[in-house]
Scaffold this motif. Structure first.
Motif, PDB file in Angstrom:
ATOM      1  N   SER A   1       7.854  -6.780 -14.058  1.00 52.70           N
ATOM      2  CA  SER A   1       8.496  -6.552 -12.765  1.00 52.70           C
ATOM      3  C   SER A   1       8.365  -5.119 -12.273  1.00 52.70           C
ATOM      4  O   SER A   1       8.375  -4.860 -11.064  1.00 52.70           O
ATOM      5  CB  SER A   1       9.982  -6.923 -12.853  1.00 52.70           C
ATOM      6  N   LEU A   2       8.273  -4.162 -13.203  1.00 56.47           N
ATOM      7  CA  LEU A   2       8.140  -2.750 -12.848  1.00 56.47           C
ATOM      8  C   LEU A   2       7.491  -2.018 -14.014  1.00 56.47           C
ATOM      9  O   LEU A   2       7.865  -2.223 -15.170  1.00 56.47           O
ATOM     10  CB  LEU A   2       9.509  -2.128 -12.559  1.00 56.47           C
ATOM     11  N   THR A   3       6.508  -1.166 -13.723  1.00 56.67           N
ATOM     12  CA  THR A   3       5.848  -0.349 -14.732  1.00 56.67           C
ATOM     13  C   THR A   3       6.266   1.101 -14.527  1.00 56.67           C
ATOM     14  O   THR A   3       6.222   1.610 -13.401  1.00 56.67           O
ATOM     15  CB  THR A   3       4.319  -0.472 -14.624  1.00 56.67           C
ATOM     16  N   VAL A   4       6.668   1.777 -15.620  1.00 53.27           N
ATOM     17  CA  VAL A   4       7.182   3.147 -15.509  1.00 53.27           C
ATOM     18  C   VAL A   4       6.538   4.032 -16.578  1.00 53.27           C
ATOM     19  O   VAL A   4       6.607   3.723 -17.768  1.00 53.27           O
ATOM     20  CB  VAL A   4       8.719   3.209 -15.681  1.00 53.27           C
ATOM     21  N   GLY A   5       5.936   5.133 -16.143  1.00 48.90           N
ATOM     22  CA  GLY A   5       5.365   6.114 -17.064  1.00 48.90           C
ATOM     23  C   GLY A   5       6.141   7.413 -17.021  1.00 48.90           C
ATOM     24  O   GLY A   5       6.889   7.677 -16.062  1.00 48.90           O
ATOM     25  N   PHE A   6       5.957   8.255 -18.047  1.00 44.62           N
ATOM     26  CA  PHE A   6       6.680   9.535 -18.084  1.00 44.62           C
ATOM     27  C   PHE A   6       5.953  10.515 -18.988  1.00 44.62           C
ATOM     28  O   PHE A   6       5.395  10.158 -20.018  1.00 44.62           O
ATOM     29  CB  PHE A   6       8.127   9.334 -18.569  1.00 44.62           C
ATOM     30  N   HIS A   7       5.946  11.793 -18.566  1.00 37.99           N
ATOM     31  CA  HIS A   7       5.393  12.882 -19.366  1.00 37.99           C
ATOM     32  C   HIS A   7       5.879  14.197 -18.774  1.00 37.99           C
ATOM     33  O   HIS A   7       6.644  14.218 -17.804  1.00 37.99           O
ATOM     34  CB  HIS A   7       3.861  12.818 -19.423  1.00 37.99           C
ATOM     35  N   GLY A   8       5.459  15.321 -19.359  1.00 33.56           N
ATOM     36  CA  GLY A   8       5.883  16.626 -18.878  1.00 33.56           C
ATOM     37  C   GLY A   8       4.708  17.478 -18.428  1.00 33.56           C
ATOM     38  O   GLY A   8       3.588  17.307 -18.913  1.00 33.56           O
ATOM     39  N   VAL A   9       4.972  18.392 -17.491  1.00 31.06           N
ATOM     40  CA  VAL A   9       3.964  19.374 -17.070  1.00 31.06           C
ATOM     41  C   VAL A   9       4.614  20.755 -17.088  1.00 31.06           C
ATOM     42  O   VAL A   9       5.813  20.888 -16.849  1.00 31.06           O
ATOM     43  CB  VAL A   9       3.411  19.088 -15.656  1.00 31.06           C
ATOM     44  N   PRO A  10       3.835  21.796 -17.394  1.00 26.88           N
ATOM     45  CA  PRO A  10       4.406  23.153 -17.389  1.00 26.88           C
ATOM     46  C   PRO A  10       4.695  23.617 -15.969  1.00 26.88           C
ATOM     47  O   PRO A  10       3.935  23.341 -15.044  1.00 26.88           O
ATOM     48  CB  PRO A  10       3.300  23.989 -18.043  1.00 26.88           C
ATOM     49  N   MET A  11       5.803  24.311 -15.795  1.00 27.53           N
ATOM     50  CA  MET A  11       6.221  24.755 -14.474  1.00 27.53           C
ATOM     51  C   MET A  11       6.960  26.086 -14.602  1.00 27.53           C
ATOM     52  O   MET A  11       7.591  26.355 -15.629  1.00 27.53           O
ATOM     53  CB  MET A  11       7.130  23.704 -13.834  1.00 27.53           C
ATOM     54  N   GLY A  12       6.915  26.889 -13.569  1.00 32.30           N
ATOM     55  CA  GLY A  12       7.601  28.174 -13.566  1.00 32.30           C
ATOM     56  C   GLY A  12       9.071  28.014 -13.267  1.00 32.30           C
ATOM     57  O   GLY A  12       9.557  28.405 -12.189  1.00 32.30           O
TER      58      GLY A  12
END
Length: 310
Positions: free
Chosen positions: A137-148
């Motif tokens: 019904s719903l696909t969800v991904g997640f991860h991190g990116v570097p940010m200031g």
């Protein structure tokens, strides 16, 4: 394109036990989460979150991908253990789809393991086939990116989806940009083309912590996944480790004047930008996330409870 079915093996008995014969109906089945190792994942955000789910929740393997056809072993080498005079272990790479149950017994799917180096379109088509077979019904991904951004302020994130209604509660910090692609991004794009709902959360991890295992970012990711899906992913247990990580970061900051100066500059930049938006923070109003102080206080309460039990 080579036959997508040639790279995935489905355990039909496991499918029948978890989802019933043939899986669920069209788009009325479980949510599918995904976190693949190999692309940018600042703070190991997705990796820690996926490991938490595997460690804390009941899982049944439904499908396994043939990584020998998908990985470039010379660019993404697996680890082996050498003990004195012999090889004793091999961290075998994998890419698999598991059926899991949350704390309330609600079933969902988790696609996890190594991001393919090769045959992306074939792998994405194979995953899309599983999405359609199991009525996701719903696909969800997640991860991190570097940010200031500083660790002393609530962690922000970027939400993206295959239609506007999926992300309407979130602030967009970006215009139009071109970035290196990932299989997770391609999967979301192809699912959107096929009319499937798909959503992604990218947590903004302080750049000076990007190479560290930073559990607070994983807590933020999973709390937004819970909000989007209604699942109970036992995120509170991970928050204990997050509070521990926050305390360690604070200790290191206190010991370095140079790092303290960097953090202060980022705090000023963060607060100025928040004021320009007319907000006390950069978070979506409906999704409060604990501050570093709150995480530390929670960890201290946890330690006090452990002492009371002795």
């Amino acid at each position: 394109m080579l036959d997508p079915q040639g790279i995935v093996t489905v355990d039909e008995q496991a499918v029948a036990a978890a989802l019933g014969q043939g899986g669920a109906g069209a788009r009325s089945g479980p949510v599918m989460l995904h976190a693949l190792r190999g692309f940018v994942d600042a703070g190991s955000t997705g990796e820690i979150a996926a490991a938490h789910l595997v460690d804390q929740l009941e899982a049944t393997r439904l499908a396994t991908f043939d990584v020998d056809q998908l990985l470039d072993y010379r660019s993404k080498r697996a680890f082996m253990t050498f003990d004195s005079d012999r090889w004793t272990a091999y961290d075998e790479p994998f890419l698999a789809l598991d059926h899991m149950r949350d704390a309330d017994g609600t079933g969902f799917l988790l696609l996890h393991g190594a991001e393919p180096d090769l045959q992306w379109e074939r792998a994405v088509t194979a995953v899309k086939g599983l999405v359609e077979r199991f009525g996701v019904s719903l696909t969800v991904g997640f991860h991190g990116v570097p940010m200031g951004v500083p660790h002393t302020r609530p962690l922000t994130l970027t939400a993206h989806g295959t239609r506007p209604g999926l992300t309407e509660d979130y602030t967009s910090f970006f215009g139009t940009v071109k970035v290196p692609s990932s299989m997770a991004a391609l999967l979301e794009y192809r699912l959107g083309e096929a009319g499937h709902d798909a959503l992604g959360f990218v947590v903004h991890v302080p750049h000076y912590l990007a190479q560290s295992a930073y559990a607070p970012a994983s807590v933020v990711a999973l709390r937004h996944v819970e909000r989007a899906t209604g699942l109970d992913l036992l995120t509170g247990r991970l928050a204990e480790a997050a509070a521990d990580a926050t305390l360690e970061v604070e200790k290191q900051v206190r010991e370095s004047g140079e790092v303290r100066a960097v953090v202060r500059a980022l705090e000023e930049q963060y607060d100025k930008f928040a004021r320009s938006l007319g907000k006390p923070s950069l978070l979506a109003e409906a999704a409060p996330i604990p501050t570093a102080d709150e995480l530390a206080a929670e960890f201290e309460r946890y330690l006090a409870q452990q002492g009371d039990d002795d």
